[in-house]
Write a protein that holds these residues in place. Structure first.
Motif, PDB file in Angstrom:
ATOM      1  N   VAL A 120       0.858  -1.183   0.000  1.00  0.00           N
ATOM      2  CA  VAL A 120       0.000   0.000   0.000  1.00  0.00           C
ATOM      3  C   VAL A 120       0.897   1.238   0.000  1.00  0.00           C
ATOM      4  CG1 VAL A 120      -1.716   1.306   1.313  1.00  0.00           C
ATOM      5  CG2 VAL A 120      -1.926  -1.186   1.118  1.00  0.00           C
ATOM      6  N   VAL A 121       1.916   1.240   0.869  1.00  0.00           N
ATOM      7  CA  VAL A 121       2.991   2.233   0.802  1.00  0.00           C
ATOM      8  C   VAL A 121       4.282   1.451   0.589  1.00  0.00           C
ATOM      9  CG1 VAL A 121       4.245   4.073   1.986  1.00  0.00           C
ATOM     10  CG2 VAL A 121       1.776   3.829   2.329  1.00  0.00           C
ATOM     11  N   GLU A 122       4.992   1.753  -0.486  1.00  0.00           N
ATOM     12  CA  GLU A 122       6.132   0.952  -0.927  1.00  0.00           C
ATOM     13  C   GLU A 122       7.166   0.719   0.182  1.00  0.00           C
ATOM     14  OE1 GLU A 122       6.658  -0.433  -4.096  1.00  0.00           O
ATOM     15  OE2 GLU A 122       4.551   0.103  -4.358  1.00  0.00           O
ATOM     16  N   ASN A 123       7.547  -0.541   0.331  1.00  0.00           N
ATOM     17  CA  ASN A 123       8.650  -0.970   1.197  1.00  0.00           C
ATOM     18  C   ASN A 123       8.397  -0.839   2.698  1.00  0.00           C
ATOM     19  OD1 ASN A 123      10.401  -1.535  -1.066  1.00  0.00           O
ATOM     20  ND2 ASN A 123      10.642   0.677  -1.272  1.00  0.00           N
ATOM     21  N   ILE A 124       7.182  -0.416   3.088  1.00  0.00           N
ATOM     22  CA  ILE A 124       6.941  -0.260   4.520  1.00  0.00           C
ATOM     23  C   ILE A 124       5.545  -0.704   4.948  1.00  0.00           C
ATOM     24  CG2 ILE A 124       6.220   2.173   4.326  1.00  0.00           C
ATOM     25  CD1 ILE A 124       7.701   2.630   7.045  1.00  0.00           C
ATOM     26  N   LEU A 125       4.536  -0.560   4.108  1.00  0.00           N
ATOM     27  CA  LEU A 125       3.167  -0.924   4.500  1.00  0.00           C
ATOM     28  C   LEU A 125       2.573  -1.889   3.476  1.00  0.00           C
ATOM     29  CD1 LEU A 125       0.974  -0.415   6.601  1.00  0.00           C
ATOM     30  CD2 LEU A 125       0.128   1.455   5.169  1.00  0.00           C
ATOM     31  N   PRO A 126       2.628  -3.198   3.772  1.00  0.00           N
ATOM     32  CA  PRO A 126       2.132  -4.190   2.824  1.00  0.00           C
ATOM     33  C   PRO A 126       0.639  -4.449   2.996  1.00  0.00           C
ATOM     34  CG  PRO A 126       3.100  -5.316   4.688  1.00  0.00           C
ATOM     35  CD  PRO A 126       3.255  -3.839   4.945  1.00  0.00           C
ATOM     36  N   VAL A 127       0.089  -5.209   2.071  1.00  0.00           N
ATOM     37  CA  VAL A 127      -1.260  -5.742   2.228  1.00  0.00           C
ATOM     38  C   VAL A 127      -1.242  -6.717   3.401  1.00  0.00           C
ATOM     39  CG1 VAL A 127      -2.878  -7.388   1.166  1.00  0.00           C
ATOM     40  CG2 VAL A 127      -2.028  -5.425  -0.150  1.00  0.00           C
ATOM     41  N   GLY A 128      -2.318  -6.730   4.196  1.00  0.00           N
ATOM     42  CA  GLY A 128      -2.386  -7.589   5.369  1.00  0.00           C
ATOM     43  C   GLY A 128      -2.319  -6.760   6.640  1.00  0.00           C
ATOM     44  N   ILE A 129      -1.852  -7.359   7.727  1.00  0.00           N
ATOM     45  CA  ILE A 129      -1.755  -6.673   9.020  1.00  0.00           C
ATOM     46  C   ILE A 129      -0.332  -6.196   9.266  1.00  0.00           C
ATOM     47  CG2 ILE A 129      -1.664  -7.083  11.511  1.00  0.00           C
ATOM     48  CD1 ILE A 129      -4.241  -8.440  11.445  1.00  0.00           C
ATOM     49  N   THR A 130      -0.209  -4.924   9.622  1.00  0.00           N
ATOM     50  CA  THR A 130       1.071  -4.353  10.029  1.00  0.00           C
ATOM     51  C   THR A 130       0.956  -3.847  11.460  1.00  0.00           C
ATOM     52  OG1 THR A 130       1.712  -3.670   7.792  1.00  0.00           O
ATOM     53  CG2 THR A 130       2.742  -2.504   9.627  1.00  0.00           C
ATOM     54  N   PHE A 131       1.834  -4.323  12.329  1.00  0.00           N
ATOM     55  CA  PHE A 131       1.917  -3.807  13.689  1.00  0.00           C
ATOM     56  C   PHE A 131       2.972  -2.709  13.737  1.00  0.00           C
ATOM     57  CE2 PHE A 131       0.167  -8.036  14.608  1.00  0.00           C
ATOM     58  CZ  PHE A 131      -0.858  -7.708  15.497  1.00  0.00           C
ATOM     59  N   ILE A 132       2.608  -1.582  14.341  1.00  0.00           N
ATOM     60  CA  ILE A 132       3.572  -0.535  14.655  1.00  0.00           C
ATOM     61  C   ILE A 132       3.753  -0.571  16.168  1.00  0.00           C
ATOM     62  CG2 ILE A 132       4.107   1.921  14.594  1.00  0.00           C
ATOM     63  CD1 ILE A 132       2.414   2.195  12.120  1.00  0.00           C
ATOM     64  N   ARG A 189      -6.991  -7.304  -0.616  1.00  0.00           N
ATOM     65  CA  ARG A 189      -5.863  -6.438  -0.955  1.00  0.00           C
ATOM     66  C   ARG A 189      -5.937  -5.107  -0.202  1.00  0.00           C
ATOM     67  NH1 ARG A 189      -5.987  -4.739  -6.066  1.00  0.00           N
ATOM     68  NH2 ARG A 189      -3.731  -4.447  -6.184  1.00  0.00           N
ATOM     69  N   LYS A 190      -6.230  -5.214   1.096  1.00  0.00           N
ATOM     70  CA  LYS A 190      -6.294  -4.060   1.986  1.00  0.00           C
ATOM     71  C   LYS A 190      -5.172  -4.143   3.016  1.00  0.00           C
ATOM     72  CE  LYS A 190     -10.412  -3.176   0.156  1.00  0.00           C
ATOM     73  NZ  LYS A 190     -10.658  -2.051  -0.788  1.00  0.00           N
ATOM     74  N   SER A 191      -5.001  -3.057   3.751  1.00  0.00           N
ATOM     75  CA  SER A 191      -3.999  -3.028   4.810  1.00  0.00           C
ATOM     76  C   SER A 191      -4.670  -2.649   6.127  1.00  0.00           C
ATOM     77  CB  SER A 191      -2.901  -2.013   4.474  1.00  0.00           C
ATOM     78  OG  SER A 191      -1.922  -1.984   5.501  1.00  0.00           O
ATOM     79  N   VAL A 192      -4.311  -3.374   7.179  1.00  0.00           N
ATOM     80  CA  VAL A 192      -4.781  -3.059   8.534  1.00  0.00           C
ATOM     81  C   VAL A 192      -3.559  -2.692   9.364  1.00  0.00           C
ATOM     82  CG1 VAL A 192      -5.933  -3.910  10.601  1.00  0.00           C
ATOM     83  CG2 VAL A 192      -6.741  -4.635   8.337  1.00  0.00           C
ATOM     84  N   VAL A 193      -3.557  -1.475   9.895  1.00  0.00           N
ATOM     85  CA  VAL A 193      -2.437  -0.972  10.685  1.00  0.00           C
ATOM     86  C   VAL A 193      -2.854  -0.953  12.154  1.00  0.00           C
ATOM     87  CG1 VAL A 193      -0.859   0.959  11.070  1.00  0.00           C
ATOM     88  CG2 VAL A 193      -1.688   0.461   8.764  1.00  0.00           C
ATOM     89  N   ILE A 194      -2.076  -1.621  12.994  1.00  0.00           N
ATOM     90  CA  ILE A 194      -2.406  -1.717  14.414  1.00  0.00           C
ATOM     91  C   ILE A 194      -1.238  -1.195  15.249  1.00  0.00           C
ATOM     92  CG2 ILE A 194      -2.975  -3.276  16.309  1.00  0.00           C
ATOM     93  CD1 ILE A 194      -4.283  -5.137  14.302  1.00  0.00           C
ATOM     94  N   VAL A 195      -1.503  -0.176  16.051  1.00  0.00           N
ATOM     95  CA  VAL A 195      -0.487   0.351  16.954  1.00  0.00           C
ATOM     96  C   VAL A 195      -0.530  -0.462  18.247  1.00  0.00           C
ATOM     97  CG1 VAL A 195       0.225   2.339  18.338  1.00  0.00           C
ATOM     98  CG2 VAL A 195      -0.518   2.662  15.971  1.00  0.00           C
ATOM     99  N   HIS A 196       0.642  -0.916  18.679  1.00  0.00           N
ATOM    100  CA  HIS A 196       0.737  -1.795  19.843  1.00  0.00           C
ATOM    101  C   HIS A 196       1.961  -1.391  20.665  1.00  0.00           C
ATOM    102  CE1 HIS A 196      -0.154  -5.192  22.272  1.00  0.00           C
ATOM    103  NE2 HIS A 196       0.791  -5.989  21.833  1.00  0.00           N
ATOM    104  N   HIS A 197       1.890  -1.632  21.951  1.00  0.00           N
ATOM    105  CA  HIS A 197       3.006  -1.264  22.823  1.00  0.00           C
ATOM    106  C   HIS A 197       4.034  -2.391  22.889  1.00  0.00           C
ATOM    107  CE1 HIS A 197       1.084   2.398  24.051  1.00  0.00           C
ATOM    108  NE2 HIS A 197       0.004   1.760  24.474  1.00  0.00           N
TER     109      HIS A 197
END
Length: 323
Positions: free
Chosen positions: A25-37, A173-181
């Motif tokens: 979704v954003v090149e080289n950092i935010l892929p399709v699927g789940i991304t934890f920050i 083909r969506k992205s889910v961004v989850i902020v976690h400690h």
């Protein structure tokens, strides 16, 4: 046992399968699927998240470096934010990022995010229904802890809660961004601050296994962050980045010496050979290599990263006079 179906109807020959390239979704950092920050408190997790969300919905900003601010197909972003409501997000974008968010429904923030619980099946179905109805590209949840009542160390419960979301994101083909400690970081032997990595993410290790990407952030003060990025389908990388926030430039500059060393590293010369060719000391070459690793142009092992040239060119332009 007698099988009525031919093998090719049940099994796929991997050698004949069509290639499936990683989707970003954003090149080289935010892929399709789940991304934890993930990261410790006050480590700029939500700042990086907001910058990526703006990029994903087509709002230009200079918070992240140019090579981490590329979105080929921008789309609508939807956000469940328990710590900053719509007005606060708009204020941060305007005054912290020097960026205006258009009022055209491209960035939506849930008015009452507390009504959704990820551990309630009907709430998840409604949330994904809204994503489908509004054809959103990205769903952001900040922070995870406030959206469920499960024990974070319960691997089975956490997987059952998030797996439907992850599977839905990949399928559509969506992205889910989850902020976690993350866990509290210790110190290095020399007393310095240890950089966080994916193993420091709080809760069950099953979260790491479920993720398509984990971005672990360590704040170093004054908008400087170290990002440790692990991708399920992509090259892992580490970089120290100066965020372009509150008047600070988001592009780290490098000198012509650093760029010259990079060009010779691409030819697979040794540091001694580079020093001789450029007529500089081996210590200077080593310092340049350290800089190139820090900005992400070289990997930890010293090889050229996939977007190394883009990083160096952007950093060299920043160093040039009157730019």
């Amino acid at each position: 046992m007698i099988f009525n179906d031919p093998p090719e109807s049940v099994w796929t020959d991997v050698g004949e399968a069509e290639y499936e390239e990683p989707e970003w979704v954003v090149e080289n950092i935010l892929p399709v699927g789940i991304t934890f920050i993930a990261g410790p408190p006050k480590s700029y997790k939500s700042t990086v998240e907001l910058a990526l969300l703006l990029t994903a919905c087509g709002v230009e900003n200079t918070v992240m470096p140019p090579d981490l601010s590329q979105c080929r197909e921008p789309g609508r972003v939807m956000m469940l934010s328990m710590e900053a409501q719509a007005g606060a997000l708009r204020h941060t974008a305007k005054h912290g990022f020097n960026t205006d968010i258009p009022s055209d429904m491209r960035f939506l923030c849930m008015s009452d995010p507390w009504r959704f619980r990820l551990d309630q099946k009907q709430d998840v179905q409604e949330l994904l229904g809204w994503m489908t109805e509004l054809d959103a590209k990205v769903l952001a949840i900040d922070p995870l802890r406030n959206c469920h009542s499960l024990d974070e160390n319960d691997s089975g419960g956490m997987v059952m809660m998030l797996q439907p979301v992850q599977q839905w994101a990949v399928k559509n083909r969506k992205s889910v961004v989850i902020v976690h400690h993350s866990k509290k970081l210790g110190e290095e032997r020399d007393g310095g601050k240890r950089m966080a990595n994916a193993n420091d993410m709080r809760g069950s290790s099953a979260l790491f296994g479920l993720a398509d990407a984990v971005l672990t952030i360590t704040g170093k003060g004054k908008g400087l962050v170290h990002i440790d990025a692990i991708m399920k389908r992509g090259e892992a990388w580490q970089r120290t980045i100066q965020l372009g926030i509150w008047g600070m430039s988001g592009v780290e500059s490098v000198t012509e010496d650093v760029a010259a060393v990079f060009n010779l590293v691409t030819l697979e010369l040794t540091q001694a050979e580079i020093a001789a060719k450029l007529q500089i000391s081996k210590t200077k070459v080593s310092e340049c290599v350290t800089t190139l690793k820090r900005i992400g142009a070289l990997t930890g092992s010293g090889t050229v990263s996939s977007n190394g040239l883009t990083i160096v060119n952007a950093a060299l332009r920043k160093f040039a006079p009157n730019t």
